[in-house]
Write a protein that holds these residues in place. Structure first.
Motif, short mmCIF file in Angstrom:
data_model
loop_
_atom_site.label_atom_id
_atom_site.label_comp_id
_atom_site.label_asym_id
_atom_site.label_seq_id
_atom_site.Cartn_x
_atom_site.Cartn_y
_atom_site.Cartn_z
N UNK A 138 0.20 -23.06 -33.56
CA UNK A 138 1.46 -22.37 -33.27
C UNK A 138 2.24 -23.10 -32.20
N UNK A 139 3.43 -22.62 -31.95
CA UNK A 139 4.36 -23.27 -31.02
C UNK A 139 4.15 -22.85 -29.58
N UNK A 140 5.22 -22.92 -28.79
CA UNK A 140 5.09 -22.74 -27.35
C UNK A 140 4.83 -21.31 -26.88
N UNK A 141 4.91 -20.31 -27.76
CA UNK A 141 4.71 -18.92 -27.34
C UNK A 141 3.23 -18.56 -27.28
N UNK A 142 2.43 -19.47 -26.72
CA UNK A 142 0.98 -19.27 -26.73
C UNK A 142 0.52 -18.26 -25.70
N UNK A 143 1.32 -17.97 -24.68
CA UNK A 143 0.92 -17.01 -23.66
C UNK A 143 0.76 -15.61 -24.23
N UNK A 144 1.40 -15.34 -25.36
CA UNK A 144 1.23 -14.04 -26.00
C UNK A 144 -0.23 -13.80 -26.37
N UNK A 145 -0.91 -14.85 -26.82
CA UNK A 145 -2.33 -14.73 -27.18
C UNK A 145 -3.16 -14.44 -25.93
N UNK A 146 -2.85 -15.14 -24.84
CA UNK A 146 -3.58 -14.93 -23.59
C UNK A 146 -3.40 -13.50 -23.09
N UNK A 147 -2.16 -13.00 -23.14
CA UNK A 147 -1.89 -11.64 -22.69
C UNK A 147 -2.60 -10.63 -23.60
N UNK A 148 -2.64 -10.92 -24.89
CA UNK A 148 -3.27 -10.03 -25.85
C UNK A 148 -4.76 -9.85 -25.55
N UNK A 149 -5.40 -10.91 -25.05
CA UNK A 149 -6.84 -10.87 -24.81
C UNK A 149 -7.19 -10.55 -23.35
N UNK A 150 -6.21 -10.23 -22.52
CA UNK A 150 -6.47 -9.99 -21.11
C UNK A 150 -7.45 -8.84 -20.90
N UNK A 151 -7.27 -7.76 -21.65
CA UNK A 151 -8.15 -6.60 -21.48
C UNK A 151 -9.60 -6.97 -21.77
N UNK A 152 -9.83 -7.63 -22.92
CA UNK A 152 -11.21 -8.00 -23.30
C UNK A 152 -11.77 -9.09 -22.40
N UNK A 153 -10.89 -9.97 -21.89
CA UNK A 153 -11.37 -11.11 -21.13
C UNK A 153 -11.51 -10.88 -19.65
N UNK A 154 -10.80 -9.87 -19.11
CA UNK A 154 -10.84 -9.63 -17.66
C UNK A 154 -11.25 -8.18 -17.34
#
Length: 252
Positions: free
Chosen positions: A216-232
């Motif tokens: 995917x393109x430059x909007x990759x931070x959406x994936x990081x934000x999506x996984x914040x709950x499970x990851x942190x």
């Protein structure tokens, strides 16, 4: 504070943990490097020009990080480190001596948790960056572009989520059972087996997200934000449960 620092230094300098750290890094480097070299060889065999290969290298690194082989080994290493840090004094028979130190059980938990996280993060990130430096030895000019890209930064955050989650689960399991072999089996079952049967759950869901980053393109931070709950957040909740278990645990 001085007692905490001394306890932390002792935990880090224990020879068995250092041995695991020493053999883990070359193991992960060999697995990751072989996969990345294979991806680069495919690019060259496909007839891409040198400039195109440089552009695709960043995607190759991220997509290779999305392969599960290295991460299966890593969850095994994390499980072993958690067992060594949280169970060794009991299994080796010096728990009574250790717990007579002027530290509370919560302080011991903090020191031991910090030790497992530091060792796990060192194993993970040293291996990744060492492989990148080795495999890109003929492509140094592309390194700043690759390492500075948003996709790569997002991939490194997902790697962090993977370690945070895996360590938290392994610590709770190490506190829940009194047998080191059972600790390892349960940790491996909870962390790795769902991936083998096709379930998209943490921590391997973070690995699957890395594969998406390469596409995917430059909007990759959406994936990081999506996984914040499970990851942190989830690891934080597990560690709070671990504190309660540590408070209620007998010294032996």
């Amino acid at each position: 504070m001085g007692n905490l620092r001394e306890a932390f230094t002792w935990e880090l300098s224990e020879h068995m943990r250092l041995f695991v750290l020493t053999i883990s890094i070359p193991t992960l480097v060999l697995i990751f490097a072989s996969q990345l070299f294979e991806a680069r060889s495919w690019f060259r065999a496909s007839g891409f020009g040198q400039e195109t290969i440089r552009i695709l290298t960043g995607s190759a690194i991220i997509s290779t990080l999305g392969s599960s082989e290295m991460w299966v080994i890593l969850v095994s290493i994390i499980s072993v480190l958690s067992i060594l840090v949280f169970r060794q004094e009991r299994d080796m028979g010096y728990a009574l001596s250790l717990y007579t130190l002027p530290l509370s059980k919560r302080e011991f938990f903090f020191v031991k948790t910090a030790t497992v996280y530091l060792l796990s993060l060192l194993v993970t990130y040293i291996s990744i960056f060492l492989v990148i430096l080795i495999t890109q030895a003929d492509n140094w000019t592309a390194l700043p572009i690759i390492l500075g890209s948003g996709n790569f930064a997002s991939a490194m955050i997902l790697v962090l989520y993977f370690v945070l989650y895996s360590v938290a689960v392994s610590i709770v399991v190490s506190l829940a059972f009194r047998n080191a072999f059972l600790d390892f089996l349960v940790s491996f079952f909870l962390l790795a087996v769902p991936n083998f049967i096709g379930l998209s759950v943490p921590p391997f869901r973070f690995v699957n997200r890395m594969t998406m980053l390469a596409l995917i393109g430059p909007s990759t931070l959406d994936i990081v934000r999506m996984e914040f709950f499970a990851g942190v957040v989830v690891p934080g909740i597990l560690l709070l449960a671990g504190i309660v278990m540590m408070d209620r645990r007998d010294v032996l």
